[in-house]
Design a protein around this motif. Structure first.
Motif, PDB file in Angstrom:
ATOM      1  N   GLU B 536     -40.464 -35.883 -11.538  1.00 15.84           N
ATOM      2  CA  GLU B 536     -41.672 -35.066 -11.498  1.00 15.84           C
ATOM      3  C   GLU B 536     -41.523 -33.914 -10.509  1.00 15.84           C
ATOM      4  O   GLU B 536     -41.997 -32.804 -10.744  1.00 15.84           O
ATOM      5  CB  GLU B 536     -42.889 -35.918 -11.099  1.00 15.84           C
ATOM      6  N   ARG B 537     -40.900 -34.218  -9.403  1.00 16.10           N
ATOM      7  CA  ARG B 537     -40.761 -33.214  -8.355  1.00 16.10           C
ATOM      8  C   ARG B 537     -40.035 -31.967  -8.853  1.00 16.10           C
ATOM      9  O   ARG B 537     -40.266 -30.866  -8.374  1.00 16.10           O
ATOM     10  CB  ARG B 537     -39.955 -33.864  -7.227  1.00 16.10           C
ATOM     11  N   PHE B 538     -39.100 -32.173  -9.774  1.00 18.20           N
ATOM     12  CA  PHE B 538     -38.247 -31.071 -10.232  1.00 18.20           C
ATOM     13  C   PHE B 538     -38.603 -30.616 -11.649  1.00 18.20           C
ATOM     14  O   PHE B 538     -37.901 -29.792 -12.231  1.00 18.20           O
ATOM     15  CB  PHE B 538     -36.782 -31.501 -10.189  1.00 18.20           C
ATOM     16  N   SER B 539     -39.671 -31.159 -12.177  1.00 21.73           N
ATOM     17  CA  SER B 539     -40.014 -30.923 -13.576  1.00 21.73           C
ATOM     18  C   SER B 539     -39.946 -29.445 -13.949  1.00 21.73           C
ATOM     19  O   SER B 539     -40.503 -28.586 -13.270  1.00 21.73           O
ATOM     20  CB  SER B 539     -41.421 -31.458 -13.850  1.00 21.73           C
ATOM     21  N   ASN B 540     -39.203 -29.177 -15.021  1.00 25.72           N
ATOM     22  CA  ASN B 540     -39.111 -27.824 -15.578  1.00 25.72           C
ATOM     23  C   ASN B 540     -38.276 -26.836 -14.744  1.00 25.72           C
ATOM     24  O   ASN B 540     -38.197 -25.658 -15.066  1.00 25.72           O
ATOM     25  CB  ASN B 540     -40.514 -27.238 -15.806  1.00 25.72           C
TER      26      ASN B 540
END
Lengths: 571, 571
Positions: B536-540
């Motif tokens: 989630e922290r790095f999403s996208n």
């Protein structure tokens, strides 16, 4: 001859090393009976071969070019063993005359020759060719010792070198190892181990240095192709002093000997400099890891073609796949499509050359002009060569010479005068802080850029840039012993990292090369050099010139040499 | 905005510099009204251009390739001024979004554009192309100041750089100068002058560093071709973090800025590193004259062709005639005559990449294999990359960091955490004696030789050597701020002096890139990196890969990138 013991004095160790050397030479068969000892030799040694070698040996060692000799060997018209024995004997004679050897590889060379003769088909670009080598470069194989002229390193085991491995794989015969001076940083050749090497044309003159064992040997045709190394003139000065050819390619960078192609070692003394075209991986001398300025190996040879042969073979093995300090570039011959443009450096703005050197410049410049070349002056006074030396001399010893002085102290051997000259007597030499080192590297790079831009500006007028500089390789012919105290004519090109070749031009002729009594020296170095000259002192000594190219134009330098020699009426 | 006074505090000086920067951006016309301030921006900035630029500006800055844009400019179908104004406004928007600029060259760029538009005929390979530049590189012209992110250097006058002079002569428009971190030695971009530059895809992530102003700007298409510099990943890491292209050629060597092509200065801070292909003559940063390791400038761009264009133009001017640190070699495109052989480095033996990086490697390796390439593993555990880092980190600071720490102290600005990381927290960093420096250079050269020999051995089986290594340019996507504490994936190739390019591959997809809960980290660095990851922290966030070639094979790297992208289905 006893054995080498740690507790021995330096004199005992040096004597042991000499005894080893002498024993290697004593193997020569047939013996060289009747050669006078050094005290009873004539000034020049050029007549000795005729007196002590057989006609067949004279034929083999004198009457063929390298190309022709290789052809005869390849066609099996000459046996490798016969060629090898002829050069072994002539090398032993050269040793008696000039004191140029640290070891004659009698057994090894003959064994190697027999091995090559036994090949069903000859193979390799150097098949059967005897090659002599500077001692500190090491050798191929496992049972080699290398002292690099430090008493402290006598008897020290050494691994193989990458360059020598390449030559070996191409079928050469290593047969003689040659002297170099203490620290390998004199332009003469004297050490506490082997004493002094002298010039075959005049034993009162030096054979140059640091590759002065090679030059004395090749000057006697005791070898026709040898390997020297050059960090301040160490190939070019000795080659010039005996009238042979020498070439310093670019450029300096260090890699360790641990990458000997057949051996790994963590022995730090066994780590060596390398440079951009020719590998020194596996060599031994002080200063491993020093990046400021370092040496490069190159050919010393009786003929011009030997230079190109050496470079071609050295690079054909793609040594950069093993040694990351090398440029990824095979030897790529250059061809002039119109006559080269040549700049003549009549002097370097610091020290005026002796009259025979100026005459040589004039003769060659005239010949070039007559051959249709554009010849201009290289006026470098504004470029301040003295400033260049101040930078370079400091960069030779960023540790203030501590390492080599420590090695000298370790054995107790004396510091020789030319060692003192290049360390203690240079006001620039001191142990640097990191920031002082950076500053000096900046000055070096500024100096290089200034020189490069001056060269580029030679195209300003006619859009035709100077191709090469023609200049002295020394202030004069070979100097009397102990007098090689001005390095500017060779070392400057090491500072700039420019490729340079030397070639023979003439000999000192007292009738032509008279001293100018009216000249007023410009400074103390100029006075020292001026005072040294008298035509008689140098009579008949070889006089050579130097061709210098821009950085990375190694191939162009050798191409220019072809053009210049053609203009001089040579083939 | 007041003036800069010596007696000011560092905060006052930094505020002055920011006010200068803000004033340069305030010139933008039409104004960018309504852009939220940083506190009110959404996490990603990708939607801003659509909201604040005109359709025509969007067209100009987004819808053309560099090649196409150059064609339209050359054919006079687009005015240089219109193109320049579009990029100026988009750069100002990028600044609002990511804090990536140190100066917008509003007046200068428009004046230049009008000048170019007034040419009767377009001329130059970069005619009309806006180019953005890293601040410490300096600029062309006389009235430039360059701080190199040191408060002590704010307002310091600077001369022209050789590289930028070349681009200028080829008709480009310089329009924006970009941020870099304190000491220019972070893989993020934070300084006491300009604060932090953030990632246009997610402001909680870094845009990388040290060329993180460029990456943020180009990631917003506020520029399509910029100049970065790389000594440990400073082009590749930021390019990778925003999904653009970047290229580090070889190699590092220093020359001073005194050879600015239009100005001589003895200002020692104004002396800069240079390297083998692209000149840094005229750049400013600390460490001038340090030879151990240094940076090289290179392209950062929205498309692959921009890399080759940059290199071609940079070398077409034959910069080696002025800067002696450069290789004498124009850009010489390489063409594969059969599919390249690719080695995949799944990890470096020290730190395991995050799942999206491993997925990217797998996807590209599969595509290459399907396209008929031979794909093998690059198992480098035996090559001990940690050892490489130990050598490199010491060689970054042979003075123990004294010089830069002194510059920081001079102004009183605080030492930032990532400065501490790269100097104080590296156990290897200390002020070296000359002999310690030599020893370290020997170790570096040994390490390089070991790596070269390992690469050569890839030909042992099928006589087919690996052409390039495909590897991560970082352990993962862009990291959260302050977390860029592992340099191994980029810096290793600086140590080895291998050319390397990065290219975009995919984006982090939480559905695909799940964390492996069973993994046991191998060491503290590995644990730090492992613990950092959650999908989630790095999403996208963009995920990029790196192509690495052997020393001096710059051209081959870009040729391999063409083949790899073709295998990926890109044109």
């Amino acid at each position: 001859m006893g054995s080498l013991v740690y507790s021995q004095t330096w004199e005992e160790k040096a004597a042991w090393a000499r005894a080893q050397r002498d024993a290697s030479i004593a193997k020569v068969e047939p013996k060289l009976d009747g050669v006078p000892d050094a005290a009873n030799l004539t000034l020049g040694s050029q007549d000795l071969p005729q007196a002590f070698l057989t006609p067949r040996e004279i034929e083999i060692t004198e009457q063929y070019t390298i190309t022709k000799l290789l052809k005869l060997l390849r066609e099996r018209k000459l046996k490798v063993e016969e060629v090898t024995r002829a050069f072994l004997r002539r090398a032993a004679l050269a040793q008696a005359a000039t004191n140029c050897l640290t070891e004659l590889l009698w057994d090894e060379a003959i064994e190697r020759a027999q091995h090559l003769d036994a090949f069903p088909e000859p193979r390799g670009a150097l098949f059967g060719l005897p090659i002599s080598t500077k001692e500190h470069h090491g050798m191929v194989g496992e049972n080699v010792t290398t002292s690099a002229s430090f008493v402290a390193w006598i008897g020290k085991k050494h691994g193989s070198s990458l360059l020598y491995g390449t030559f070996w794989n191409e079928g050469c015969v290593f047969f003689a190892r040659t002297t170099q001076p203490q620290t390998i940083m004199h332009l003469e050749t004297e050490s506490n181990i082997y004493g002094r090497t002298v010039n075959p044309y005049n034993r009162e003159l030096t054979s140059g240095g640091s590759s002065g064992g090679e030059s004395a040997l090749i000057g006697m045709r005791g070898s026709i192709l040898g390997v020297g190394g050059d960090i301040g003139g160490s190939i070019r000065c000795p080659a010039a002093h005996v009238g042979i050819y020498g070439f310093k390619s670019v450029r300096s960078h260090r890699v360790p000997a641990m990458f000997c192609y057949n051996q790994l070692t963590s022995d730090s003394s066994n780590r060596r400099p390398s440079m951009k075209r020719v590998s020194t991986t596996g060599f031994r001398n002080a200063g491993a890891g020093k990046e400021t300025i370092s040496g490069c190996p190159g050919p010393m040879t009786v003929e011009r073609d030997g230079l190109e042969l050496f470079m071609k073979v050295a690079l054909s093995a793609k040594p950069w796949r093993v040694d990351p300090a090398l440029t990824v570039k095979e030897w790529t011959p250059y061809k002039f499509t119109r006559p080269p443009k040549i700049a003549v450096q009549w002097w370097d703005g610091v020290v005026r050359p002796h009259p025979p050197m100026t005459r040589a410049l004039r003769e060659v410049a005239d010949a070039c002009r007559e051959a249709g070349m554009e010849v201009v002056d290289w006026d470098c006074e504004a470029l301040d060569h003295q400033k260049g030396w101040d930078i370079l001399s400091a960069l030779y010893w960023p540790d203030g010479g501590k390492e080599v002085l420590g090695l000298i102290k370790e054995s107790g051997e004396p510091i020789l005068p030319l060692t003192k000259f290049i360390i203690h007597e240079q006001p620039t030499v001191k142990e640097l802080t990191q920031h002082e080192l950076w500053q000096l590297c900046v000055e070096r790079d500024e100096y290089r850029a200034r020189y490069a831009q001056a060269w580029s500006r030679t195209a300003d007028g006619d859009h035709r840039e100077v191709d090469v500089i023609l200049c002295p390789p020394s202030f004069g012919a070979a100097t009397p012993h102990g007098q090689s105290r001005y390095w500017g004519y060779t070392a400057h090109w090491n500072l700039l990292d420019y490729p340079a070749a030397v070639f023979p031009v003439t000999k000192v002729d007292p009738a032509l090369d008279v001293k100018d009594p009216s000249y007023t020296p410009k400074n103390s170095q100029d006075k020292f050099v001026y005072d040294m000259y008298s035509p008689e002192r140098f009579s008949n000594a070889p006089v050579s010139l130097q061709v210098v190219g821009r950085r990375q134009e190694d191939e162009k330098v050798l191409a220019a040499l072809v053009e210049i020699e053609r203009a001089m009426g040579r083939a």
